[in-house]
Design a protein around this motif. Structure first.
Motif, PDB file in Angstrom:
ATOM      1  N   SER A  62      -9.433  -5.417  -8.748  1.00  0.00           N
ATOM      2  CA  SER A  62     -10.431  -6.180  -8.004  1.00  0.00           C
ATOM      3  C   SER A  62     -10.598  -5.593  -6.614  1.00  0.00           C
ATOM      4  N   SER A  84       0.835  -1.199   0.000  1.00  0.00           N
ATOM      5  CA  SER A  84       0.000   0.000   0.000  1.00  0.00           C
ATOM      6  C   SER A  84       0.867   1.246   0.000  1.00  0.00           C
ATOM      7  N   ILE A 100     -12.564  -3.773   7.123  1.00  0.00           N
ATOM      8  CA  ILE A 100     -11.163  -3.735   7.541  1.00  0.00           C
ATOM      9  C   ILE A 100     -11.179  -3.758   9.066  1.00  0.00           C
ATOM     10  N   ASN A 146      -2.596  -4.164   9.331  1.00  0.00           N
ATOM     11  CA  ASN A 146      -2.071  -5.034  10.393  1.00  0.00           C
ATOM     12  C   ASN A 146      -0.599  -4.722  10.669  1.00  0.00           C
ATOM     13  N   LEU A 189      -8.909  -4.686  -0.855  1.00  0.00           N
ATOM     14  CA  LEU A 189      -9.197  -4.722   0.580  1.00  0.00           C
ATOM     15  C   LEU A 189      -8.302  -5.718   1.310  1.00  0.00           C
ATOM     16  N   THR A 190      -7.940  -6.817   0.637  1.00  0.00           N
ATOM     17  CA  THR A 190      -7.023  -7.782   1.251  1.00  0.00           C
ATOM     18  C   THR A 190      -5.649  -7.165   1.459  1.00  0.00           C
ATOM     19  N   ASN A 191      -5.144  -6.461   0.434  1.00  0.00           N
ATOM     20  CA  ASN A 191      -3.843  -5.793   0.560  1.00  0.00           C
ATOM     21  C   ASN A 191      -3.882  -4.705   1.628  1.00  0.00           C
ATOM     22  N   GLN A 246      -5.866  -4.597   4.235  1.00  0.00           N
ATOM     23  CA  GLN A 246      -5.928  -5.226   5.557  1.00  0.00           C
ATOM     24  C   GLN A 246      -4.544  -5.672   6.016  1.00  0.00           C
ATOM     25  N   THR A 247      -3.763  -6.250   5.096  1.00  0.00           N
ATOM     26  CA  THR A 247      -2.397  -6.673   5.426  1.00  0.00           C
ATOM     27  C   THR A 247      -1.545  -5.486   5.863  1.00  0.00           C
ATOM     28  N   ASP A 294     -11.829  -7.079  -3.951  1.00  0.00           N
ATOM     29  CA  ASP A 294     -11.382  -8.037  -2.941  1.00  0.00           C
ATOM     30  C   ASP A 294      -9.872  -7.974  -2.753  1.00  0.00           C
ATOM     31  N   THR A 295      -9.135  -7.870  -3.867  1.00  0.00           N
ATOM     32  CA  THR A 295      -7.673  -7.788  -3.780  1.00  0.00           C
ATOM     33  C   THR A 295      -7.246  -6.502  -3.089  1.00  0.00           C
ATOM     34  N   PRO A 344     -16.589  -5.726   2.449  1.00  0.00           N
ATOM     35  CA  PRO A 344     -15.914  -6.430   3.548  1.00  0.00           C
ATOM     36  C   PRO A 344     -15.189  -5.453   4.467  1.00  0.00           C
TER      37      PRO A 344
END
Length: 401
Positions: A185, A168, A234, A198, A190-192, A194-195, A187-188, A232
């Motif tokens: 995407s 990010s 975070i 964290n 939001l997944t990145n 979220q990582t 989903d991709t 989704p």
């Protein structure tokens, strides 16, 4: 002195604790601050993505950088999501031992480290409110809010946070942090994100800084791509779902998820109302009116105008109405006066020309290398392939879609 920010006036968390420091100490701090900032800038210590309290940097330059990245990705029909990170009592949570260790790693001499250790030690604090003074308590952590050195030392404290952003992008303005990413995407994306969130939280925990989950917000920037009504979530490391918002005030500018700047312009209208001035115009001399507008109305309209200049003409015309009303307050001109005559009476240009002037100043500083590197890198002089009559003028490279 507790300075009210916003929210419940009875909630102590809604106040900012500003330290009232002796003038002599501030003069001394300013000299120390100049020495260490010159050292940091010459050795390029600060992260390129840190804009807080640095010469040539500011809220406008930081927001321009972030929005340029986001709009570029949106124009490529990509999804873009951001997390606006809020830290709980950021300046007051700085661990002195960790900060001294960071200064040591940056090459500060033992005498300098001893001076800063002394600067932090034996501090006491009390609170004054409504004429009453509390008892004194020892201050064992934090940098004083209201000090000269505080913002610089805090920037040093969190300087390496950009290394934890992963895939990010990140931008810092002291304790204001935005984390954002894009992709084809949702989903991709939001997944990145979220990582990265964290990793950033773990970094802050290592510095004993805590995320204020209730004030940390998410936003999906989108103009045309389909997005779910409930994307989704975070989540924080503690399992708290971050709230999605449609508007967020970032460094003084209200951003909305479609980047229309409608909320920001409404906010400018409410802040720059001229009703009170017009109702009391008989109480002011012409010189006083001129000064009042220059000190109250114009700074509000000018701040960030190079950012919200992409808003629609319909929205920008609303600010023109405020501007014209302010000029009429100064000049006593009737509403039938032509706009050109109105500007001539007060000696000012239109809001559009003022904005264009500010925009050209940004470009000019970028060409001279006086702007932050993240802006200067976006402005490139075009090299003509053949000699023409226009070759003597500077032309800029237009980014390709």
């Amino acid at each position: 002195m507790p300075l009210f920010k916003w929210g419940d006036t009875l909630d102590p968390n809604c106040y900012r604790p500003i330290s009232i420091l002796p003038c002599l100490s501030k003069v001394f701090e300013s000299q120390v601050n100049k020495q260490i900032t010159d050292h940091f800038e010459s050795h390029r210590t600060f992260s390129a993505m840190q804009s807080g309290f640095r010469a040539g940097h500011g809220c406008t330059s930081a927001t321009l950088k972030v929005l340029n990245d986001i709009i570029t990705d949106i124009d490529k029909r990509q999804y873009c999501a951001a997390v606006f990170i809020d830290l709980a009592k950021a300046f007051g949570s700085v661990n002195h031992h960790i900060l001294i260790g960071r200064l040591n790693s940056l090459g500060f001499s033992n005498d300098c480290l001893a001076w800063f250790t002394n600067y932090f030690s034996d501090r006491v604090q009390c609170v004054k409110s409504e004429g009453l003074l509390s008892g004194r308590l020892a201050v064992s952590m934090g940098v004083p809010q209201g000090s000269i050195l505080g913002p610089t030392l805090f920037s040093v404290y969190i300087n390496d946070v950009a290394l934890a952003a992963g895939d990010s992008l990140i931008h810092l303005y002291a304790d204001d942090t935005i984390l954002y990413t894009s992709g084809p995407s949702l989903d991709t994306v939001l997944t990145n994100l979220q990582t990265s969130v964290n990793a950033i939280q773990l970094f802050f925990r290592g510095l004993q800084l805590l995320l204020n989950a209730s004030k940390t917000k998410c936003m999906l920037f989108n103009r045309s791509l389909p997005t779910p009504a409930c994307p989704p979530s975070i989540t924080t490391l503690d399992g708290f779902d971050l709230e999605y918002v449609g508007n967020y005030k970032y460094l003084g500018v209200w951003l909305d998820c479609k980047l229309t700047f409608q909320t920001h312009i409404k906010h400018l209208q409410s802040k720059s109302r001229t009703g009170f001035l017009l109702h009391n115009k008989a109480s002011f001399t012409h010189a006083a009116k001129h000064t009042l507008v220059k000190l109250t109305i114009l700074p509000i309209l000018d701040f960030g105008d190079v950012i919200y200049k992409i808003a629609s003409n319909t929205l920008l015309n609303k600010l023109d109405a405020v501007y014209h009303s302010a000029i009429r307050f100064v000049t006593k001109a009737p509403y039938t006066t032509h706009l050109c005559d109105l500007y001539a009476l007060v000696g000012w240009s239109s809001l559009h020309i003022r904005c264009q002037t500010h925009w050209l100043q940004v470009i000019y500083k970028s060409l001279l290398g006086e702007a932050p590197s993240y802006l200067s890198s976006l402005v490139t002089i075009a090299t003509p392939t053949r000699s023409t009559r226009s070759s003597r003028y500077i032309s800029l490279v237009i980014p390709k879609d």
